[in-house]
Motif scaffolding. Structure first.
Motif, PDB file in Angstrom:
ATOM      1  N   THR A 106       2.986   5.177   4.651  1.00 23.41           N
ATOM      2  CA  THR A 106       2.062   5.664   5.607  1.00 23.41           C
ATOM      3  C   THR A 106       2.177   7.346   5.941  1.00 23.41           C
ATOM      4  OG1 THR A 106       3.434   5.153   7.556  1.00 23.41           O
ATOM      5  CG2 THR A 106       2.077   3.369   6.841  1.00 23.41           C
ATOM      6  N   LYS A 123       4.019   1.383  -5.087  1.00 23.38           N
ATOM      7  CA  LYS A 123       3.360   2.822  -4.386  1.00 23.38           C
ATOM      8  C   LYS A 123       4.267   3.719  -3.893  1.00 23.38           C
ATOM      9  CE  LYS A 123      -1.165   0.721  -4.450  1.00 23.38           C
ATOM     10  NZ  LYS A 123      -1.007  -0.641  -5.082  1.00 23.38           N
ATOM     11  N   ASP A 156       0.782  -1.289   0.015  1.00 17.48           N
ATOM     12  CA  ASP A 156      -0.068  -0.026  -0.072  1.00 17.48           C
ATOM     13  C   ASP A 156       0.800   1.195   0.003  1.00 17.48           C
ATOM     14  OD1 ASP A 156      -2.416  -1.350  -0.065  1.00 17.48           O
ATOM     15  OD2 ASP A 156      -2.536  -1.399   2.194  1.00 17.48           O
TER      16      ASP A 156
END
Length: 348
Positions: free
Chosen positions: A182, A207, A179
């Motif tokens: 953060t 990503k 993902d």
């Protein structure tokens, strides 16, 4: 001092500190300075191969790996696993090497210091952190590490941390395995820019790579990565990623690990040096002659039998010459390009 006929090599990545921490806990610096070690690197063989210096990685291995290595119970090892302590201990090993080397090795904080070491035949050591597991989300340890000489950081290894997740996929596969960054990871990228630290992209998933490319004001650098089109390991770089690195005037350091070079993705050492030349040819085509260098990953990977260890560097350079590489290009690949990009990132 390395032999004058050797071409000095400044390298983008090695795992010597991990090996010393695991295998020589009593006196790691003296083991490196005075013994022939079981891995790819020690001072005597660096001199023999023309290894002039590089980025020395501090890496916190997973607790289950440490438990297996030492024959310990995995559960108890996990309970006592302390990434911050391990990071501090490996930084201390680099400091001990400098202190006990009788002037043969130096922790370098500037390109000028690296250049001086190369000119004098001293080992130029740049402190790098691979995987920021020991760093908290508030980045409270970062300034202390910078004061200790930290000049380069890779936020990830393969496993997730509070900053995001690294590439963790099987062969063959895409680097699009997680993902991305953060919010803490984005803060880390900005902090690295403020401190003028090299940000290592080598273990970032796709990503995170593109988020870093958007956030960072520094040249993009993958210290130890290869070509996905030639070896579709998720850790290798796609053509689109190579184009972004070229656009940023960054750099890719060739990883010597056979698993990141061979088309079949296997770790076997029965691989000709011509495969390394093929990856270099491709990188040079995509990036240009000023943006390719070496990032061996010595002491962290399996290398070709023909290379063997750090003493095989002259054999690799001989293969490049046989493939038509001129001395100006070889000088750029072996040290000039690293010095160029570090000057840009460190603003020196």
């Amino acid at each position: 001092m390395y032999a004058p006929q050797l071409t000095p090599v400044f390298d983008g990545h090695n795992d010597l500190l991990l090996q010393l921490w695991l295998k020589h806990p009593e006196n790691p610096a003296q083991a490196f300075l005075s013994q022939r070690l079981s891995g790819h690197l020690d001072l005597a063989r660096m001199r023999q191969g023309g290894f002039a210096g590089g980025l020395f990685a501090v890496f916190v291995p997973p607790s289950d790996y440490v438990a297996k290595f030492h024959g310990r119970d995995a559960a108890s090892e996990a309970r006592s696993h302390n990434p911050l302590l391990i990071t501090q201990q490996q930084i201390a090993i680099l400091q001990q090497i400098e202190a006990q080397s009788a002037g043969q090795a130096k922790i370098c904080r500037s390109v000028g210091e690296i250049e001086q070491c190369i000119a004098q035949g001293l080992l130029a050591m740049v402190l790098h952190i691979e995987g920021a597991e020991a760093l908290d989300a508030d980045l409270s340890q970062l300034e202390g590490w910078v004061a200790a000489g930290l000049r380069s950081i890779g936020p990830f290894w393969n496993l997730p941390n509070c900053f995001g997740s690294g590439v963790n996929g099987s062969f063959p596969g895409s680097p699009d395995t997680g993902d991305g960054l953060t919010e803490a990871g984005k803060r880390l990228i900005r902090a690295c820019n403020r401190h003028r630290l090299l940000i290592d992209l080598s273990h970032m998933n796709e990503k995170a790579f593109w988020q870093t490319a958007e956030l960072s004001d520094a040249p993009l650098v993958a210290t130890h990565s290869n070509v996905h089109a030639l070896c579709p390991q998720p850790r290798n770089l796609t053509d689109a990623q190579l184009a972004a690195i070229a656009q940023s005037d960054g750099l890719v350091g060739l990883n010597f690990g056979t698993a990141f070079l061979r088309r079949d993705g296997q770790r076997g050492a029965d691989m000709p040096l011509s495969v390394m030349v093929q990856h270099l040819d491709y990188l040079l085509e995509k990036l240009g002659e000023e943006r390719v260098a070496f990032g061996s990953d010595f002491d962290g990977i399996t290398v070709a039998e023909e290379l063997g260890d750090v003493t095989g560097l002259p054999r690799l350079l001989a293969a490049l010459r046989a493939a038509g590489y001129g001395e100006t290009l070889i000088d750029s690949l072996t040290r000039g390009n690293w010095l160029r990009v570090l000057k840009k990132i460190w603003r020196q």
